[in-house]
Design a protein around this motif. Sequence first.
Motif, PDB file in Angstrom:
ATOM      1  N   GLY A   1     -19.711  -8.209 -13.166  1.00  0.00           N
ATOM      2  CA  GLY A   1     -18.522  -7.585 -13.744  1.00  0.00           C
ATOM      3  C   GLY A   1     -17.239  -7.843 -12.977  1.00  0.00           C
TER       4      GLY A   1
ATOM      5  N   LEU B   1      -6.216  12.850   2.558  1.00  0.00           N
ATOM      6  CA  LEU B   1      -5.465  11.598   2.709  1.00  0.00           C
ATOM      7  C   LEU B   1      -4.144  11.613   1.945  1.00  0.00           C
ATOM      8  CD1 LEU B   1      -8.456   9.125   2.361  1.00  0.00           C
ATOM      9  CD2 LEU B   1      -7.247   9.784   4.449  1.00  0.00           C
TER      10      LEU B   1
ATOM     11  N   GLY C   1      -5.295   0.591   0.164  1.00  0.00           N
ATOM     12  CA  GLY C   1      -5.494  -0.037   1.466  1.00  0.00           C
ATOM     13  C   GLY C   1      -6.925  -0.451   1.730  1.00  0.00           C
ATOM     14  N   HIS C   2      -7.874   0.088   0.971  1.00  0.00           N
ATOM     15  CA  HIS C   2      -9.273  -0.213   1.302  1.00  0.00           C
ATOM     16  C   HIS C   2     -10.052  -0.871   0.179  1.00  0.00           C
ATOM     17  CE1 HIS C   2     -10.523   3.226  -1.070  1.00  0.00           C
ATOM     18  NE2 HIS C   2      -9.709   4.004  -0.399  1.00  0.00           N
ATOM     19  N   SER C   3      -9.406  -1.198  -0.922  1.00  0.00           N
ATOM     20  CA  SER C   3     -10.150  -1.849  -2.008  1.00  0.00           C
ATOM     21  C   SER C   3     -10.305  -3.343  -1.725  1.00  0.00           C
ATOM     22  CB  SER C   3      -9.404  -1.667  -3.328  1.00  0.00           C
ATOM     23  OG  SER C   3      -8.181  -2.366  -3.275  1.00  0.00           O
ATOM     24  N   TYR C   4     -11.246  -3.956  -2.429  1.00  0.00           N
ATOM     25  CA  TYR C   4     -11.377  -5.416  -2.307  1.00  0.00           C
ATOM     26  C   TYR C   4     -10.081  -6.100  -2.705  1.00  0.00           C
ATOM     27  CZ  TYR C   4     -16.356  -4.999  -1.457  1.00  0.00           C
ATOM     28  OH  TYR C   4     -17.566  -4.709  -0.889  1.00  0.00           O
TER      29      TYR C   4
ATOM     30  N   LEU D   1      -7.708  -6.080   0.059  1.00  0.00           N
ATOM     31  CA  LEU D   1      -8.123  -6.921   1.174  1.00  0.00           C
ATOM     32  C   LEU D   1      -8.110  -8.400   0.828  1.00  0.00           C
ATOM     33  CD1 LEU D   1     -10.930  -4.559   2.450  1.00  0.00           C
ATOM     34  CD2 LEU D   1      -8.752  -4.979   3.575  1.00  0.00           C
ATOM     35  N   CYS D   2      -7.930  -8.716  -0.458  1.00  0.00           N
ATOM     36  CA  CYS D   2      -7.768 -10.141  -0.790  1.00  0.00           C
ATOM     37  C   CYS D   2      -6.333 -10.445  -1.190  1.00  0.00           C
ATOM     38  CB  CYS D   2      -8.793 -10.629  -1.805  1.00  0.00           C
ATOM     39  SG  CYS D   2      -8.528 -10.107  -3.497  1.00  0.00           S
TER      40      CYS D   2
ATOM     41  N   CYS E   1      -4.098  -8.758  -3.043  1.00  0.00           N
ATOM     42  CA  CYS E   1      -3.702  -8.487  -4.420  1.00  0.00           C
ATOM     43  C   CYS E   1      -3.657  -6.980  -4.632  1.00  0.00           C
ATOM     44  CB  CYS E   1      -4.717  -9.164  -5.329  1.00  0.00           C
ATOM     45  SG  CYS E   1      -4.138  -9.331  -7.010  1.00  0.00           S
TER      46      CYS E   1
ATOM     47  N   SER F   1      -1.684  -4.764  -5.733  1.00  0.00           N
ATOM     48  CA  SER F   1      -1.256  -4.086  -6.960  1.00  0.00           C
ATOM     49  C   SER F   1      -2.397  -3.950  -7.960  1.00  0.00           C
ATOM     50  CB  SER F   1      -0.095  -4.852  -7.607  1.00  0.00           C
ATOM     51  OG  SER F   1       1.027  -4.829  -6.764  1.00  0.00           O
ATOM     52  N   GLN F   2      -3.444  -4.727  -7.779  1.00  0.00           N
ATOM     53  CA  GLN F   2      -4.590  -4.664  -8.679  1.00  0.00           C
ATOM     54  C   GLN F   2      -5.691  -3.791  -8.093  1.00  0.00           C
ATOM     55  OE1 GLN F   2      -4.147  -5.804 -11.637  1.00  0.00           O
ATOM     56  NE2 GLN F   2      -2.221  -6.845 -11.170  1.00  0.00           N
TER      57      GLN F   2
ATOM     58  N   GLY G   1     -14.908  -4.904 -11.905  1.00  0.00           N
ATOM     59  CA  GLY G   1     -15.085  -4.163 -10.660  1.00  0.00           C
ATOM     60  C   GLY G   1     -13.810  -3.463 -10.283  1.00  0.00           C
ATOM     61  N   PHE G   2     -12.686  -4.171 -10.303  1.00  0.00           N
ATOM     62  CA  PHE G   2     -11.431  -3.438 -10.138  1.00  0.00           C
ATOM     63  C   PHE G   2     -10.564  -3.712 -11.350  1.00  0.00           C
ATOM     64  CE2 PHE G   2      -9.278  -7.175  -8.275  1.00  0.00           C
ATOM     65  CZ  PHE G   2     -10.333  -7.809  -7.628  1.00  0.00           C
TER      66      PHE G   2
ATOM     67  N   MET H   1      -0.898   7.323   4.104  1.00  0.00           N
ATOM     68  CA  MET H   1      -0.591   6.448   5.243  1.00  0.00           C
ATOM     69  C   MET H   1      -0.220   5.041   4.805  1.00  0.00           C
ATOM     70  SD  MET H   1      -3.110   7.643   8.326  1.00  0.00           S
ATOM     71  CE  MET H   1      -4.603   7.757   7.341  1.00  0.00           C
ATOM     72  N   VAL H   2      -0.692   4.645   3.641  1.00  0.00           N
ATOM     73  CA  VAL H   2      -0.342   3.331   3.089  1.00  0.00           C
ATOM     74  C   VAL H   2       1.007   3.385   2.369  1.00  0.00           C
ATOM     75  CG1 VAL H   2      -1.057   1.532   1.452  1.00  0.00           C
ATOM     76  CG2 VAL H   2      -2.792   2.779   2.770  1.00  0.00           C
TER      77      VAL H   2
ATOM     78  N   GLY I   1      -6.376  -0.738   7.325  1.00  0.00           N
ATOM     79  CA  GLY I   1      -5.950  -0.790   5.926  1.00  0.00           C
ATOM     80  C   GLY I   1      -4.588  -0.179   5.690  1.00  0.00           C
ATOM     81  N   HIS I   2      -4.085   0.628   6.616  1.00  0.00           N
ATOM     82  CA  HIS I   2      -2.833   1.324   6.347  1.00  0.00           C
ATOM     83  C   HIS I   2      -1.716   1.031   7.337  1.00  0.00           C
ATOM     84  CE1 HIS I   2      -3.716   4.141   9.550  1.00  0.00           C
ATOM     85  NE2 HIS I   2      -4.877   4.406   9.023  1.00  0.00           N
TER      86      HIS I   2
ATOM     87  N   VAL J   1     -12.755   0.417   4.547  1.00  0.00           N
ATOM     88  CA  VAL J   1     -12.199  -0.919   4.744  1.00  0.00           C
ATOM     89  C   VAL J   1     -13.233  -1.868   5.346  1.00  0.00           C
ATOM     90  CG1 VAL J   1     -10.408  -2.260   5.956  1.00  0.00           C
ATOM     91  CG2 VAL J   1      -9.881   0.045   5.109  1.00  0.00           C
TER      92      VAL J   1
ATOM     93  N   LYS K   1     -14.063  -5.749   4.798  1.00  0.00           N
ATOM     94  CA  LYS K   1     -15.246  -5.936   3.961  1.00  0.00           C
ATOM     95  C   LYS K   1     -15.148  -7.131   3.015  1.00  0.00           C
ATOM     96  CE  LYS K   1     -13.820  -2.581   0.431  1.00  0.00           C
ATOM     97  NZ  LYS K   1     -14.043  -1.248  -0.156  1.00  0.00           N
TER      98      LYS K   1
END
Lengths: 357, 357, 357, 357
Positions: A242, B28, B92-95, B98-99, B101, B103-104, B112-113, B139-140, D92-93, D140, D306
């Motif tokens: 997915g 948070l 700040g912690h989503s895939y 971390l890649c 992107c 805003s997505q 998945g996202f 914090m982000v 992440g932040h 993260v 991750k």
Amino acid sequence: MAKMKAAIFVEKGRIVLDEKPIPEVGPLDALLRITTTTICGTDVHILRGEYPVAKGLTIGHEPVGVIEKLGSQVTGFSEGQRVIAGAITPSGHSYACLCGCASQDGPGTRHGFRATGGWKFGNIIDGCQAEYVLVPDAMVNLSPIPDNLSDEQVLMCPDIMSTGFSGAERGGVQIGDTVAVFALGPIGLCAAAGARLMGATTVIGVDTVAARLHVATRLGVTHAVDFKAGNVVDQIMALTDGRGVDVAIEALGTQATFESALRVLRPGGVLSSLGVYSSDLRIPVDAFAAGLGDYRIVTTLCPGGKERMRRLMNVVASGRVDLKPLVTHHFKLDDIEAAYDLFAHQRDGVMKVAITP
Amino acid sequence: MAKMKAAIFVEKGRIVLDEKPIPEVGPLDALLRITTTTICGTDVHILRGEYPVAKGLTIGHEPVGVIEKLGSQVTGFSEGQRVIAGAITPSGHSYACLCGCASQDGPGTRHGFRATGGWKFGNIIDGCQAEYVLVPDAMVNLSPIPDNLSDEQVLMCPDIMSTGFSGAERGGVQIGDTVAVFALGPIGLCAAAGARLMGATTVIGVDTVAARLHVATRLGVTHAVDFKAGNVVDQIMALTDGRGVDVAIEALGTQATFESALRVLRPGGVLSSLGVYSSDLRIPVDAFAAGLGDYRIVTTLCPGGKERMRRLMNVVASGRVDLKPLVTHHFKLDDIEAAYDLFAHQRDGVMKVAITP
Amino acid sequence: MAKMKAAIFVEKGRIVLDEKPIPEVGPLDALLRITTTTICGTDVHILRGEYPVAKGLTIGHEPVGVIEKLGSQVTGFSEGQRVIAGAITPSGHSYACLCGCASQDGPGTRHGFRATGGWKFGNIIDGCQAEYVLVPDAMVNLSPIPDNLSDEQVLMCPDIMSTGFSGAERGGVQIGDTVAVFALGPIGLCAAAGARLMGATTVIGVDTVAARLHVATRLGVTHAVDFKAGNVVDQIMALTDGRGVDVAIEALGTQATFESALRVLRPGGVLSSLGVYSSDLRIPVDAFAAGLGDYRIVTTLCPGGKERMRRLMNVVASGRVDLKPLVTHHFKLDDIEAAYDLFAHQRDGVMKVAITP
Amino acid sequence: MAKMKAAIFVEKGRIVLDEKPIPEVGPLDALLRITTTTICGTDVHILRGEYPVAKGLTIGHEPVGVIEKLGSQVTGFSEGQRVIAGAITPSGHSYACLCGCASQDGPGTRHGFRATGGWKFGNIIDGCQAEYVLVPDAMVNLSPIPDNLSDEQVLMCPDIMSTGFSGAERGGVQIGDTVAVFALGPIGLCAAAGARLMGATTVIGVDTVAARLHVATRLGVTHAVDFKAGNVVDQIMALTDGRGVDVAIEALGTQATFESALRVLRPGGVLSSLGVYSSDLRIPVDAFAAGLGDYRIVTTLCPGGKERMRRLMNVVASGRVDLKPLVTHHFKLDDIEAAYDLFAHQRDGVMKVAITP
């Protein structure tokens, strides 16, 4: 004036072998004696009148040969040298070349420099399905073949390999990416090989011809998807849990493959388009996330020039990509009309033909 | 449980001011007391039912305020601090974060996202057209306002300025570029300002409203084109001596502007799309050079996060871009329904409204 | 054979005006009649014997002139046209050109193509401190001057502006960046202007000459730092609240400026080096975070070619950067020895001199 | 309070196994039960007092384990899940994370965020050479291990593989590149594998240990150079026909390897530095082409998070890079002092050790 044989566009539906004068060599040109060449899908578009070229033009843009004669201002090469030239032959001195867009080189009817202006062979000047071809801007475009490589090993470099790899390069494939390639003709197969070369770990190939899906696994495809076996988007989404793909490469030129490529992208993904389209495209608003998905759509015209050719021949020499299985049939130049007939009708499992004068 | 006023989506055609509980602050989160906010064109889409959100949701995604309360795990900020948060609030912690992107970001229904998952305020969580708003992942997302900047000076940072600038950034504007911007609403004006900030030397602004074309010249537009004064593509080609533009920025979300943006590109140029489209798009095959023009089409969802906001406030503080002229009208939160009415009908030359609780 | 006057390197310490034959024009060349040129800091290095060139060579690499004669193969230009050429004159056909590194063009003694091989004028072929200069690969290098620009307005384009801007470009300056420029000679001033053009909001200029610090504020410097007024690293850290700078541009070529540039970087920052160094450099292990700071050090040789020149002249024409204040003195070519004397000793507040035959 | 065994830095020369309390789990943390870990060259620097850490700190930054307990705010993971975490654990932040430089995350003593601030395990917080380790910012940093991969297969992902690959990535390796890697320890071997993954066709490995040169050929090295068999620069220049390399990766941290890497670059090439230096570096002015060679020097601290770990495990799962041959020795945690002794003295052909509690 000496004559040579050449495959000439006569009219819609007719490319015939005929005689032409061997061209005169200008100061910046090189005359190649062709030793091997091939037929491209684009040539079939020309044959069918779908892509217009001047009547009387020699067709073909994938030359492998020997330098017969060098122009008076050409240095760095010697007559008798085995070389290739790219399908696209940039001048080196246009604004397009100097702003990093060499394939769009050349004079033209739009924007000061014509779109696709770098494609000259068999498009705006005589091509290489002939005994001889004149290479313009020879110092930019001639690339010596390493001694240990055969003609057939480098036959895909001028177009198929350069175009296919560029699909992965312009898509920005990274280590660990998931890539989908739509249509596994020679270009798509090279796109898959390019994606693998750049570090993709999952390469999904989409086609329905069993032989192509089979060859594909030798060129980097890790998962073959038959688009007739179910909804192709669903199949790819299932394969990726997915998540979608990081880069989707379109290698056919149809609405269906373009749209599917868009629909399987992860947010922020890249649709890298290689196909030659013959009608308008539609971008469904949902697949486009209304413009808010951080998607990119990139298109590429085959990169040319001697540095590009040098690198592609490096790949061949390294043994990392072996495209010889793509050469399924051999013809003499004298029989090129039969070769067109076979290739245009995709008979007998043909992938690429080798033509030798 | 204390109550606050908030502009709430009731049903298609109705956003009303009503009371809601002041939100509870999770570990948070941060609770902001809103001091100034505004209405975005997207909010009008929501009002009209063109973009679906849940009934009862508080609208608004452009917060300027004061930290009322910090979650137990939030460090690096203090209660009473003046801050903004971006319209898009990545975790700040989503895939996706971390890649590269962000805003997505976020959970979602696709891949998945979810596409546009980073847009939360007034979309999937309560927004800031209210007395208070809860900022997730504080914090982000919290960004302190420099003392010498007023609320109105930074009011455009969360969305308009971030989105507009990103049109130029993702388009890859370079020193000496020619850029065209299609539609000079607040986003388009910021896109023009962004193109200028990045070194464009010719910035062509396309609109037909005289007031906008006038403001545009103060924000970086060097050539104003009235699309009612003649074919817009012809006008731009004439302005560029037939060369076309390096980057065309679409800032409206219609077929006409998208298509014109494509048609004025030089080969190898970039169409940077910012508009929110409400129907399918068509790519004319000739404008697309059949896929062989080395064109790129890029889309961007407004970048968020505190580092982005810090940089945008730097731009304001440096005096290089002054967006105060865009704030044409002021309303109390109590009068927000009147503000929607004015803004949705684009009466009285409204560009942006400032709303103060 | 007709004669012309030219400034010739005779031996260490002596560049003299003498006569030479006007050069013959080869098929790819253009002969320019120089209307304005200037002296570069590099020419002073040559004068002092610090940078070796052949005895008898004409010095100078910043030509503004009129096309006197075109080679037989040169198209797209006409005799009588006003043009400039870049200090660096790539061939367009070398491997270096074709891999995006045109300044390193040319035959050479190392690596197949010699480092700095693109710099030909006044280095490996006769330069332009003369009545005439021969431009190699004219189709790549001639760039027409817009009618409304004077010689002096474009005099900085061939070297100073191209080099200075490239410091910002290769440093990857982004909107909202903080940039420090070390040494505010003509190159450093252009680097500051380039950083501003690309969106830097804080541009810290480091020098100690009051006149330079003053001019600097007109070219984009927002904070002037006098390195004699205290430790320069401490001063910059104080200005940036201890954060450091995103990009530090070195524009002198000394250990002190290089090291300071490194020490003021934020982690992940870029040191963009433009200086010509005359001795080994030392990277202090602490300033380098033992190699773990994600720092980058980039160097750049002045970009050339007609597309580059076109863009730089666009910048001048747009009025965004006005470098005329840098031209502090005027000399006739007949008095070039006096001009060298003034410039080499940096007397009378000289920044750049204009030399007219 | 329950106790656990941990390898603790006592003083210069002494890392000993001792008991410590099992850490408390904060809201954003995860407690891992370590199942496999290893010793890094950096740990040996710590042992020798060459890199300072606090007395009493648990060493180790390469965790493979099972989630024992999740913090109250951590979502998206479940207790009992097999996971790894990167050696570098960004928050992440931080501003560093949000400007694309996550490895430089964290509070610090310089520039607002400390250089190398993202390296926390065994540096500024307790590491993973223990029965349990606390992972900060778990959302993260935790990355689930695919079921079909063993602990040893993913043991190199947290540091060695991530660091090594980044040498190729930051060097910008392209299809057809020639790359040299200086020193073939575990990092250098991964750099070679990374260069190959990204499309390098010639990968020159430099070392003198026969076993390493042998393993190297299985990981992508095409030409092994023994630096004791002659001048290493000369050897590489001969291998590249005098052209030099596109990218040189330094993987040791010495003046000799750094300088050789610089000297073998083609003009415009990139020196990608991975080594940890313990003294100042010297850049010879000739090797640097006086600053005019368009060279770049880039440094990288191991990327974490991750998404990075997910991609690296994809590479392992794809079978494209098999690092199991690097695990030459196995120890129980109880015997870790012996493991340090073996590893620090590089006895018995040790490459990497696997430590299991």
